[in-house]
Design a protein around this motif. Structure first.
Motif, PDB file in Angstrom:
ATOM      1  N   ASN A   1      71.312  33.613  21.631  1.00  0.00           N
ATOM      2  CA  ASN A   1      71.374  32.258  21.065  1.00  0.00           C
ATOM      3  C   ASN A   1      70.041  31.832  20.456  1.00  0.00           C
ATOM      4  O   ASN A   1      69.826  30.648  20.201  1.00  0.00           O
ATOM      5  N   ARG A   2      69.172  32.792  20.193  1.00  0.00           N
ATOM      6  CA  ARG A   2      67.801  32.505  19.770  1.00  0.00           C
ATOM      7  C   ARG A   2      67.715  31.575  18.569  1.00  0.00           C
ATOM      8  O   ARG A   2      67.017  30.561  18.601  1.00  0.00           O
ATOM      9  N   ASP A   3      68.387  31.910  17.493  1.00  0.00           N
ATOM     10  CA  ASP A   3      68.222  31.142  16.256  1.00  0.00           C
ATOM     11  C   ASP A   3      68.707  29.707  16.412  1.00  0.00           C
ATOM     12  O   ASP A   3      68.083  28.769  15.896  1.00  0.00           O
ATOM     13  N   ASP A   4      69.801  29.518  17.126  1.00  0.00           N
ATOM     14  CA  ASP A   4      70.293  28.162  17.343  1.00  0.00           C
ATOM     15  C   ASP A   4      69.324  27.359  18.209  1.00  0.00           C
ATOM     16  O   ASP A   4      69.104  26.166  17.970  1.00  0.00           O
ATOM     17  N   LEU A   5      68.745  28.001  19.216  1.00  0.00           N
ATOM     18  CA  LEU A   5      67.774  27.306  20.059  1.00  0.00           C
ATOM     19  C   LEU A   5      66.532  26.914  19.262  1.00  0.00           C
ATOM     20  O   LEU A   5      65.982  25.822  19.451  1.00  0.00           O
TER      21      LEU A   5
ATOM     22  N   GLN B   1      58.627  28.129  11.943  1.00  0.00           N
ATOM     23  CA  GLN B   1      58.070  29.469  11.838  1.00  0.00           C
ATOM     24  C   GLN B   1      56.893  29.689  12.780  1.00  0.00           C
ATOM     25  O   GLN B   1      56.803  30.733  13.437  1.00  0.00           O
ATOM     26  N   THR B   2      55.997  28.727  12.829  1.00  0.00           N
ATOM     27  CA  THR B   2      54.736  28.943  13.528  1.00  0.00           C
ATOM     28  C   THR B   2      54.729  28.473  14.971  1.00  0.00           C
ATOM     29  O   THR B   2      53.866  28.890  15.749  1.00  0.00           O
ATOM     30  N   MET B   3      55.662  27.586  15.350  1.00  0.00           N
ATOM     31  CA  MET B   3      55.634  27.037  16.701  1.00  0.00           C
ATOM     32  C   MET B   3      56.960  27.188  17.434  1.00  0.00           C
ATOM     33  O   MET B   3      56.992  27.613  18.580  1.00  0.00           O
ATOM     34  N   ALA B   4      58.083  26.816  16.814  1.00  0.00           N
ATOM     35  CA  ALA B   4      59.360  26.828  17.535  1.00  0.00           C
ATOM     36  C   ALA B   4      59.836  28.250  17.806  1.00  0.00           C
ATOM     37  O   ALA B   4      60.258  28.571  18.926  1.00  0.00           O
ATOM     38  N   ALA B   5      59.785  29.120  16.797  1.00  0.00           N
ATOM     39  CA  ALA B   5      60.221  30.503  17.015  1.00  0.00           C
ATOM     40  C   ALA B   5      59.348  31.197  18.060  1.00  0.00           C
ATOM     41  O   ALA B   5      59.885  31.832  18.979  1.00  0.00           O
ATOM     42  N   PRO B   6      58.006  31.091  17.978  1.00  0.00           N
ATOM     43  CA  PRO B   6      57.194  31.697  19.051  1.00  0.00           C
ATOM     44  C   PRO B   6      57.484  31.109  20.431  1.00  0.00           C
ATOM     45  O   PRO B   6      57.449  31.842  21.428  1.00  0.00           O
ATOM     46  N   GLU B   7      57.780  29.806  20.504  1.00  0.00           N
ATOM     47  CA  GLU B   7      58.066  29.217  21.809  1.00  0.00           C
ATOM     48  C   GLU B   7      59.308  29.836  22.435  1.00  0.00           C
ATOM     49  O   GLU B   7      59.315  30.194  23.628  1.00  0.00           O
ATOM     50  N   VAL B   8      60.371  29.957  21.659  1.00  0.00           N
ATOM     51  CA  VAL B   8      61.603  30.541  22.194  1.00  0.00           C
ATOM     52  C   VAL B   8      61.393  32.013  22.527  1.00  0.00           C
ATOM     53  O   VAL B   8      61.789  32.489  23.602  1.00  0.00           O
TER      54      VAL B   8
ATOM     55  N   GLY C   1      62.214  21.473  42.462  1.00  0.00           N
ATOM     56  CA  GLY C   1      62.487  20.542  41.377  1.00  0.00           C
ATOM     57  C   GLY C   1      61.442  20.691  40.290  1.00  0.00           C
ATOM     58  O   GLY C   1      60.243  20.691  40.570  1.00  0.00           O
ATOM     59  N   ALA C   2      61.889  20.818  39.039  1.00  0.00           N
ATOM     60  CA  ALA C   2      60.977  20.915  37.898  1.00  0.00           C
ATOM     61  C   ALA C   2      61.154  19.679  37.025  1.00  0.00           C
ATOM     62  O   ALA C   2      62.273  19.346  36.631  1.00  0.00           O
ATOM     63  N   ILE C   3      60.053  19.008  36.746  1.00  0.00           N
ATOM     64  CA  ILE C   3      60.047  17.868  35.834  1.00  0.00           C
ATOM     65  C   ILE C   3      59.184  18.272  34.649  1.00  0.00           C
ATOM     66  O   ILE C   3      57.982  18.531  34.806  1.00  0.00           O
ATOM     67  N   THR C   4      59.802  18.349  33.462  1.00  0.00           N
ATOM     68  CA  THR C   4      59.160  19.020  32.340  1.00  0.00           C
ATOM     69  C   THR C   4      58.898  18.070  31.181  1.00  0.00           C
ATOM     70  O   THR C   4      59.570  17.052  31.041  1.00  0.00           O
ATOM     71  N   PRO C   5      57.912  18.391  30.338  1.00  0.00           N
ATOM     72  CA  PRO C   5      57.460  17.471  29.300  1.00  0.00           C
ATOM     73  C   PRO C   5      58.151  17.698  27.958  1.00  0.00           C
ATOM     74  O   PRO C   5      58.948  18.631  27.796  1.00  0.00           O
ATOM     75  N   TRP C   6      57.776  16.851  26.983  1.00  0.00           N
ATOM     76  CA  TRP C   6      58.416  16.905  25.682  1.00  0.00           C
ATOM     77  C   TRP C   6      57.669  17.752  24.667  1.00  0.00           C
ATOM     78  O   TRP C   6      58.173  17.990  23.570  1.00  0.00           O
ATOM     79  N   ASN C   7      56.480  18.233  24.985  1.00  0.00           N
ATOM     80  CA  ASN C   7      55.742  18.959  23.945  1.00  0.00           C
ATOM     81  C   ASN C   7      56.197  20.413  23.802  1.00  0.00           C
ATOM     82  O   ASN C   7      56.329  20.915  22.688  1.00  0.00           O
ATOM     83  N   PHE C   8      56.448  21.104  24.913  1.00  0.00           N
ATOM     84  CA  PHE C   8      56.999  22.462  24.875  1.00  0.00           C
ATOM     85  C   PHE C   8      58.212  22.497  25.810  1.00  0.00           C
ATOM     86  O   PHE C   8      58.147  23.057  26.910  1.00  0.00           O
ATOM     87  N   PRO C   9      59.329  21.922  25.401  1.00  0.00           N
ATOM     88  CA  PRO C   9      60.438  21.736  26.347  1.00  0.00           C
ATOM     89  C   PRO C   9      61.115  23.020  26.794  1.00  0.00           C
ATOM     90  O   PRO C   9      61.720  23.050  27.868  1.00  0.00           O
TER      91      PRO C   9
ATOM     92  N   HIS D   1      50.519  22.428  16.443  1.00  0.00           N
ATOM     93  CA  HIS D   1      51.487  21.702  17.261  1.00  0.00           C
ATOM     94  C   HIS D   1      51.233  20.191  17.218  1.00  0.00           C
ATOM     95  O   HIS D   1      51.464  19.465  18.183  1.00  0.00           O
ATOM     96  N   GLN D   2      50.742  19.720  16.059  1.00  0.00           N
ATOM     97  CA  GLN D   2      50.461  18.299  15.867  1.00  0.00           C
ATOM     98  C   GLN D   2      49.433  17.763  16.870  1.00  0.00           C
ATOM     99  O   GLN D   2      49.405  16.566  17.169  1.00  0.00           O
ATOM    100  N   GLY D   3      48.617  18.655  17.416  1.00  0.00           N
ATOM    101  CA  GLY D   3      47.643  18.242  18.427  1.00  0.00           C
ATOM    102  C   GLY D   3      48.272  17.899  19.754  1.00  0.00           C
ATOM    103  O   GLY D   3      47.605  17.359  20.642  1.00  0.00           O
ATOM    104  N   GLN D   4      49.545  18.240  19.927  1.00  0.00           N
ATOM    105  CA  GLN D   4      50.300  17.820  21.113  1.00  0.00           C
ATOM    106  C   GLN D   4      50.411  18.964  22.116  1.00  0.00           C
ATOM    107  O   GLN D   4      51.507  19.394  22.474  1.00  0.00           O
ATOM    108  N   TRP D   5      49.254  19.451  22.535  1.00  0.00           N
ATOM    109  CA  TRP D   5      49.264  20.392  23.655  1.00  0.00           C
ATOM    110  C   TRP D   5      48.124  20.059  24.601  1.00  0.00           C
ATOM    111  O   TRP D   5      47.077  19.571  24.199  1.00  0.00           O
ATOM    112  N   CYS D   6      48.403  20.314  25.862  1.00  0.00           N
ATOM    113  CA  CYS D   6      47.463  19.890  26.905  1.00  0.00           C
ATOM    114  C   CYS D   6      46.104  20.531  26.720  1.00  0.00           C
ATOM    115  O   CYS D   6      45.070  19.901  26.975  1.00  0.00           O
ATOM    116  N   VAL D   7      46.086  21.798  26.294  1.00  0.00           N
ATOM    117  CA  VAL D   7      44.829  22.522  26.145  1.00  0.00           C
ATOM    118  C   VAL D   7      44.384  22.573  24.689  1.00  0.00           C
ATOM    119  O   VAL D   7      43.607  23.446  24.301  1.00  0.00           O
ATOM    120  N   GLY D   8      44.858  21.661  23.873  1.00  0.00           N
ATOM    121  CA  GLY D   8      44.348  21.558  22.516  1.00  0.00           C
ATOM    122  C   GLY D   8      42.915  21.059  22.509  1.00  0.00           C
ATOM    123  O   GLY D   8      42.448  20.402  23.444  1.00  0.00           O
TER     124      GLY D   8
END
Length: 484
Positions: free
Chosen positions: A91-95, A108-115, A154-162, A285-292
């Protein structure tokens, strides 16, 4: 060649009903909440809003499944995790498309590498083991250290790399023999719900549940007596609430929190050559990463030229919809964060600080697009230097003395990451070793791996993720003393 990813108008995959995954079943909710595409500012889907009763069902399902899952061999759990990774890959491409639509990041540069990294991470973690350690052995006595699973995590996860930041938690928890309930951010619940649906087809019932909802579900999880551990990624402010709530049941907590990472460009650095790495370290990543990179310190001897070269490079990067393959920086993910960044910008202007790029928002443009903004040499006590912006604004600050810049870099409540850049690697490493951070890079940035421990110092976190150290935090150490 770049892949041409579809838009939401091309398929029903993105708007079709989403389900909670609870104890092996796909469950509907009586009510839902809007999910907004940050590139348009418009609602494109509805996510189910779980009730407290449904969260109770998910936790109960995890508790019921725990005994059987923990009793499996490592190899049997590995087989299940590999099947999960295979199903995600199918289901890679749909995700990837769904991730762009709900999060905004470039495909190309962020979503595909994340999945792709998430799938690889599951497979790699599935091969890792925590062996029994012989602590002491004599002719008539042996002491063994075992690591036993905790129970329901229990995992509570953020919106930057969901996808990535949640599956970073799922894989080590499950291979250690725990079951898990994931609560994704209400800003980006859809990819987690989709991988939850996929998981139900390959994992035993109750091993992994994904339950979306609004803010009230988090406190329910952190206080629940049947959840043995909370793995949380988010802001330091929310992390304080998590710790207070978890204290009532003395549950284990791992918390990866905020950061205000400094990058130090040493006096001997080949500064022009590293500008691309520094730019993407700050604005990727629009500067939206914890270790940016949140603060960029440059030696005064080349500061003016560095700023000019940095701005020239930044002008070549396109801001736009993440589905456009030519885009390098997408929109800010949500209006709350967009408004927070406006507050930074207002403070910069009110205090007469020098903006050398960006700084003007097009209010007529749809979506949460914030321009790449560079601030030249703001004072050390300014808001943009002292606080975490978590967006595409970066200060470039001049310094004269290495000892002084180390002190300035450490003068923060945060201590997540940092980086040092210079030709003399030994000198750069010496500076890196003085930074009060959980992770520090030398002449590189944002390289990580399943065997590389990651955690914050000071108010940037509690505990460790990744590496053997992180995996062991999903277990209880158990000492077994045996008379031969």
């Amino acid at each position: 060649m770049a892949t041409a990813f579809k838009t939401e108008a091309d398929t029903d995959f993105f708007t079709a009903p989403y389900h909670l995954s609870i104890a092996g079943k796909l469950v509907e909710a009586d009510t839902g909440f809007d999910v907004i595409n940050p590139a348009t500012g418009q609602v494109f889907a509805q996510a189910p809003a779980a009730t407290a009763a449904q969260m109770e069902q998910a936790i109960a399902g995890g508790k019921a499944a725990f005994k059987g899952w923990a009793a499996l061999s490592d190899e049997e759990r590995q087989s299940y995790l590999n099947a999960f990774a295979d199903a995600l890959e199918a289901n890679r491409d749909d995700l990837i498309r769904l991730l762009v639509l709900e999060q905004g990041k470039p495909a190309q540069t962020m979503a595909a590498p994340e999945v792709d990294q998430s799938i690889s991470w599951i497979r790699q973690i599935a091969t890792r083991r925590i062996p029994v350690e012989i602590v002491e052995e004599t002719a008539d006595h042996v002491v063994e250290l075992h690591h036993t699973p905790l129970g329901v995590v229990g995992a509570i996860t953020p919106w930057n790399f969901p996808v990535l930041l949640s599956l970073w938690k799922v894989a080590p928890a499950l291979i250690a023999g725990n079951t898990m309930v994931v609560k994704p951010s209400p800003f980006t619940p859809l990819t987690s719900l989709r991988y939850g649906e996929i998981a139900q087809s390959v994992l035993p019932a109750g091993v992994l549940s994904v339950v979306s909802g609004l803010d009230e579900l988090g406190p329910q999880m952190t206080a629940h007596p049947d959840i043995a551990k909370i793995s949380f990624t988010g802001s330091t402010a929310t992390g304080r609430h998590v710790l207070r709530s978890a204290a009532g049941t003395i549950k284990r907590v791992t918390a990866e929190l905020g950061g205000n990472d400094a990058a130090i460009v040493m006096p001997d650095a080949d500064y022009k050559a590293i500008i691309p790495q520094l730019f993407w370290g700050a604005f990727g990543h629009q500067g939206q990463w914890c270790v940016g990179i949140k603060r960029l310190y440059v030696h005064r001897s080349f500061h003016a030229d560095f700023v000019n070269e940095f701005v020239a490079y930044a002008r070549t990067v396109k801001v736009g919809d993440g589905l456009d393959p030519s885009v390098g920086v997408g929109p800010v993910q949500n209006k709350m964060q967009f408004d927070k960044l406006k507050g930074f910008l207002a403070d910069i202007k009110a205090n007469g600080q020098k903006i050398v790029l960006g700084g003007e928002i097009d209010d007529m443009q749809a979506g949460y697009f914030f321009p790449i903004t560079v601030v030249d040499n703001p004072p050390e006590d300014s808001m943009i230097v002292q606080e975490e912006q978590f967006g595409p604004i970066c200060p470039i600050i001049a310094y004269d003395d290495v000892d002084d810049v180390v002190e300035r870099a450490n003068a923060s409540i945060y201590g997540l990451g940092g980086s040092v850049w210079g030709r003399d690697t030994q000198a750069a490493v010496a500076v890196a070793n003085r930074l009060e951070t959980g992770m520090v890079w030398v002449n590189e940035i944002h390289t990580q791996g399943v065997d590389v421990p990651f955690g914050g110092h000071k108010q940037s976190g509690l505990g460790t993720e990744h590496g053997r150290e992180g995996r062991e935090l999903f277990t209880n150490p158990k000492t077994v003393l045996i008379r031969k």
